[in-house]
Design an enzyme around this catalytic site. Structure first.
Site, PDB file in Angstrom:
ATOM      1  N   CYS A   1      -4.016  -1.326  -6.914  1.00  0.00           N
ATOM      2  CA  CYS A   1      -3.466  -0.620  -8.087  1.00  0.00           C
ATOM      3  C   CYS A   1      -3.155  -1.627  -9.195  1.00  0.00           C
ATOM      4  O   CYS A   1      -3.478  -1.400 -10.362  1.00  0.00           O
ATOM      5  CB  CYS A   1      -2.189   0.136  -7.726  1.00  0.00           C
ATOM      6  SG  CYS A   1      -2.412   1.405  -6.466  1.00  0.00           S
TER       7      CYS A   1
ATOM      8  N   CYS B   1       1.085  -1.775  -4.106  1.00  0.00           N
ATOM      9  CA  CYS B   1      -0.367  -1.593  -3.963  1.00  0.00           C
ATOM     10  C   CYS B   1      -1.141  -2.652  -4.755  1.00  0.00           C
ATOM     11  O   CYS B   1      -1.195  -2.594  -5.988  1.00  0.00           O
ATOM     12  CB  CYS B   1      -0.739  -0.182  -4.426  1.00  0.00           C
ATOM     13  SG  CYS B   1      -2.502   0.130  -4.506  1.00  0.00           S
TER      14      CYS B   1
END
Length: 128
Positions: free
Chosen positions: A57, A54
């Site tokens: 993230c 991600c």
């Protein structure tokens, strides 16, 4: 709880920042221990749902560490959705990053996406 949380929860891979701690949850047992201990507590638990793949993230990680250092009274737990899918499913963490706010075992709020200002605002709202 604060600084001795890693020994209490058997968390060898916790990531320490200056004044706070992010508990990296690596097993269902570890999650259960943390969650159960927080049920009877007035402390705010912020669950940071993330994944290695991600991009947003990863972009949020330094900001999260900075935020953690500002709120040592808040317990932060990082959960990799690929490693603990059942925990992610329980909290419907389908879009990442997702930050779920839990007090006394109940979800009280959430932030979905890389929104550090919103994360801080909601911590301020729920930390007391």
């Amino acid at each position: 709880m604060g600084s001795n949380i890693s020994s209490v929860y058997d968390v060898p891979s916790s990531m320490e920042s200056k004044n706070g701690l992010i508990v990296k949850i690596e097993s269902r047992r570890q999650w259960r221990l943390l969650f159960d201990s927080m049920k009877g507590s007035k402390e705010l638990l912020v669950i940071d749902f993330t994944a290695a793949w991600c991009g947003p993230c990863k972009a949020m990680e330094p900001r999260v560490k900075e935020i953690v250092s500002r709120y040592p009274e808040v317990v932060f737990a990082r959960v990799d959705v690929d490693r603990l899918m059942d925990v992610a499913e329980t909290y419907k963490a389908n879009t990442l990053p997702a930050f779920v706010f839990v007090k006394r075992g109940e979800e009280v709020d959430r932030v979905v996406g890389a929104k550090p200002d919103e994360l801080v605002n909601k911590i301020e709202k729920h930390r007391v």
